[in-house]
Design a protein around this motif. Structure first.
Motif, PDB file in Angstrom:
ATOM      1  N   SER A 218       0.830  -1.205   0.000  1.00 31.55           N
ATOM      2  CA  SER A 218       0.000   0.000   0.000  1.00 31.55           C
ATOM      3  C   SER A 218       0.862   1.251   0.000  1.00 31.55           C
ATOM      4  N   LYS A 219       1.982   1.227   0.720  1.00 32.26           N
ATOM      5  CA  LYS A 219       2.884   2.374   0.706  1.00 32.26           C
ATOM      6  C   LYS A 219       3.424   2.623  -0.696  1.00 32.26           C
ATOM      7  N   VAL A 220       3.862   1.573  -1.350  1.00 31.00           N
ATOM      8  CA  VAL A 220       4.462   1.726  -2.674  1.00 31.00           C
ATOM      9  C   VAL A 220       3.431   2.216  -3.688  1.00 31.00           C
ATOM     10  N   CYS A 299      14.153  10.864  -3.419  1.00 27.30           N
ATOM     11  CA  CYS A 299      13.960  10.769  -1.976  1.00 27.30           C
ATOM     12  C   CYS A 299      13.188   9.523  -1.555  1.00 27.30           C
ATOM     13  N   TRP A 300      12.295   9.040  -2.413  1.00 25.83           N
ATOM     14  CA  TRP A 300      11.394   7.974  -1.974  1.00 25.83           C
ATOM     15  C   TRP A 300      11.635   6.614  -2.627  1.00 25.83           C
ATOM     16  N   VAL A 301      12.276   6.561  -3.780  1.00 23.66           N
ATOM     17  CA  VAL A 301      12.500   5.260  -4.433  1.00 23.66           C
ATOM     18  C   VAL A 301      13.308   4.312  -3.554  1.00 23.66           C
ATOM     19  N   TYR A 303      13.622   4.113  -0.356  1.00 25.83           N
ATOM     20  CA  TYR A 303      12.829   3.671   0.798  1.00 25.83           C
ATOM     21  C   TYR A 303      11.803   2.624   0.390  1.00 25.83           C
ATOM     22  N   HIS A 304      11.101   2.860  -0.697  1.00 25.27           N
ATOM     23  CA  HIS A 304      10.067   1.910  -1.116  1.00 25.27           C
ATOM     24  C   HIS A 304      10.682   0.593  -1.603  1.00 25.27           C
ATOM     25  N   ILE A 305      11.858   0.658  -2.159  1.00 26.68           N
ATOM     26  CA  ILE A 305      12.529  -0.578  -2.567  1.00 26.68           C
ATOM     27  C   ILE A 305      12.804  -1.458  -1.347  1.00 26.68           C
ATOM     28  N   PHE A 306      13.309  -0.859  -0.280  1.00 27.60           N
ATOM     29  CA  PHE A 306      13.616  -1.643   0.919  1.00 27.60           C
ATOM     30  C   PHE A 306      12.356  -2.059   1.659  1.00 27.60           C
ATOM     31  N   CYS A 307      11.277  -1.318   1.482  1.00 29.21           N
ATOM     32  CA  CYS A 307      10.000  -1.768   2.040  1.00 29.21           C
ATOM     33  C   CYS A 307       9.540  -3.051   1.353  1.00 29.21           C
ATOM     34  N   LEU A 308       9.754  -3.135   0.046  1.00 33.01           N
ATOM     35  CA  LEU A 308       9.422  -4.364  -0.665  1.00 33.01           C
ATOM     36  C   LEU A 308      10.367  -5.494  -0.310  1.00 33.01           C
ATOM     37  N   LEU A 309      11.626  -5.155  -0.023  1.00 30.66           N
ATOM     38  CA  LEU A 309      12.581  -6.183   0.403  1.00 30.66           C
ATOM     39  C   LEU A 309      12.185  -6.799   1.732  1.00 30.66           C
ATOM     40  N   GLU A 310      11.504  -6.030   2.572  1.00 27.11           N
ATOM     41  CA  GLU A 310      11.006  -6.589   3.826  1.00 27.11           C
ATOM     42  C   GLU A 310      10.072  -7.766   3.565  1.00 27.11           C
ATOM     43  N   ILE A 324      19.438   4.391   6.494  1.00 28.11           N
ATOM     44  CA  ILE A 324      20.083   5.251   5.495  1.00 28.11           C
ATOM     45  C   ILE A 324      19.055   5.788   4.508  1.00 28.11           C
ATOM     46  N   VAL A 325      18.210   4.903   3.974  1.00 32.74           N
ATOM     47  CA  VAL A 325      17.220   5.354   3.000  1.00 32.74           C
ATOM     48  C   VAL A 325      16.137   6.203   3.661  1.00 32.74           C
TER      49      VAL A 325
END
Length: 412
Positions: A218-220, A299-301, A303-310, A324-325
């Protein structure tokens, strides 16, 4: 009492009966941290400077737009709400800086942990919403000028912003509900999502997967992909409309060359002026578009990439690189005031006058696009439809002048 599944139990001695999802349990067990004091000091110092700069910038924008601006416009409403969202986020930056200064340990308690996370995600959704709305607003000003003249007003803008804040609050609520502070093996405290809350050992496996995947996706989608698509489509329409106007200018200029010499010279000079202004406008619009979209993406790419990695269970990568992100995302509310301020026409001249005049130039409705369009209309380069209200008023005025002249002739 322990869980029947060791994967979801916690070795934390302070709360042996509490259950955790795999991601959080792995983060509790790991002791990864940067041992270089020089690097840590540099990171904390950078965060401190960014925190102070962001608070001052956005506070200044709020003060000027909220209390010093003489005339509120629709553009002022957009920027004011965006600055308010950014200001709230920058107020939480000192909390994150304190977390870094304490060797990545959250010592501020559970309520501030939940508040900091909630404001962070609230800003994420509100900023994406407002950037999309601003893009649509600019698009309508170019593509549908008559419609915007009739329906675009400050009251409607405030209602849209209120809807955006409510929409963002609904999306940020799950992060408030599942945010908590847990203690790691090395006694450091972690402020993170605890998706095992409000769950039982029987449904824990499903709850962890569903909640973690739902929040990440949902965030992405809602805070990045969908707004970015809206922004791209809006500015594509703007560029296409500007190109179409330039082509119509060129065709009318060529058509006017077959008329009378005097009319042709006058028309060509007006056409050349309109083409020059439109070209300059297109370039300035493209600079602003590139700046806003590039900053939003940069700024946001990550962060959202690592959210998907979770979701894909890349726990160690998330634990090491997520702070860092997250720092990159905090740069967005700091850079937004700079971008919108430098997008103001005649920035160097206005900034020498006063801050109030600067922001009036930033949010004025009669900006370059409106002035160019009105100038072109007055010079009949883009004749409006005979049925339009403006043409009707002109025709009525002309007819009234003719009738008045005829009556004057009869009297004489």
């Amino acid at each position: 009492m322990t869980s029947s599944s060791p994967l979801y139990s916690t070795p934390n001695p302070s709360s042996p009966s509490e259950l955790y999802c795999p991601l959080l349990q792995t983060m509790i067990s790991n002791n990864l941290t940067n041992k270089d004091k020089g690097v840590n000091l540099a990171v904390v110092s950078i965060h401190g400077v960014v925190s102070a700069l962001g608070i001052l910038e956005n506070g200044l924008v709020l003060w000027v737009l909220g209390f010093r601006l003489r005339r509120k416009t629709v553009a002022a409403v957009w920027v004011l709400n965006l600055a308010l969202s950014d200001f709230l986020t920058t107020l939480t930056l000192p909390l994150f800086t304190h977390y870094l200064s304490m060797n990545h340990s959250w010592e501020l308690g559970g309520p501030l942990c939940a508040a900091q996370a909630s404001i962070f995600y609230l800003n994420m959704f509100v900023s994406a919403f407002l950037l999309a709305v601003i893009s649509v607003d600019r698009c309508l000003l170019v593509a549908k000028p008559v419609w915007t003249q009739n329906y675009r007003n400050v009251s409607a803008a405030w209602k849209i912003c209120g809807l955006g804040w409510a929409w963002a609050a609904v999306n940020a609520f799950p992060y408030f509900m599942f945010r908590s502070v847990v203690e790691k093996r090395d006694r450091r405290k972690l402020c993170y999502h605890n998706f095992a809350l409000y769950s039982s050992s029987d449904t824990l496996h499903t709850d962890c997967k569903v909640r973690q995947a739902a929040t990440a996706v949902s965030k992405v989608l809602l805070a990045f992909v969908v707004p970015l698509v809206i922004i791209a489509v809006s500015y594509t329409i703007i560029v296409l409309n500007l190109r179409a106007r330039r082509k119509r200018l060129e065709s009318r200029r060529l058509g006017a060359s077959n008329g009378k010499l005097k009319s042709s010279k006058s028309f060509c000079s007006l056409s050349s002026l309109g083409k020059q202004n439109t070209t300059r406008l297109s370039q300035s619009f493209m600079k602003m578009v590139v700046s806003v979209i590039a900053t939003f993406i940069l700024c946001w790419v990550p962060y959202h990439i690592f959210c998907l990695l979770e979701v894909t269970a890349q726990y160690k990568l998330v634990e090491v690189f997520l702070p860092i992100v997250t720092t990159f995302t905090f740069l967005n509310p700091v850079l937004n005031p700079i971008i919108y301020t430098f997008s103001c026409p005649n920035f160097s001249t206005r900034i020498r006058q006063s801050l109030e005049a600067l922001f009036e130039g930033l949010v004025e409705e009669a900006g370059p696009l409106v002035r160019v369009t009105e100038r072109i209309r007055k010079n009949s380069l883009f004749p409006t439809s005979p049925s339009s209200p403006s043409v009707s008023r002109i025709q009525r005025g002309s007819q009234g002048s003719i009738n008045q002249s005829q009556r004057g002739g009869k009297e004489r």
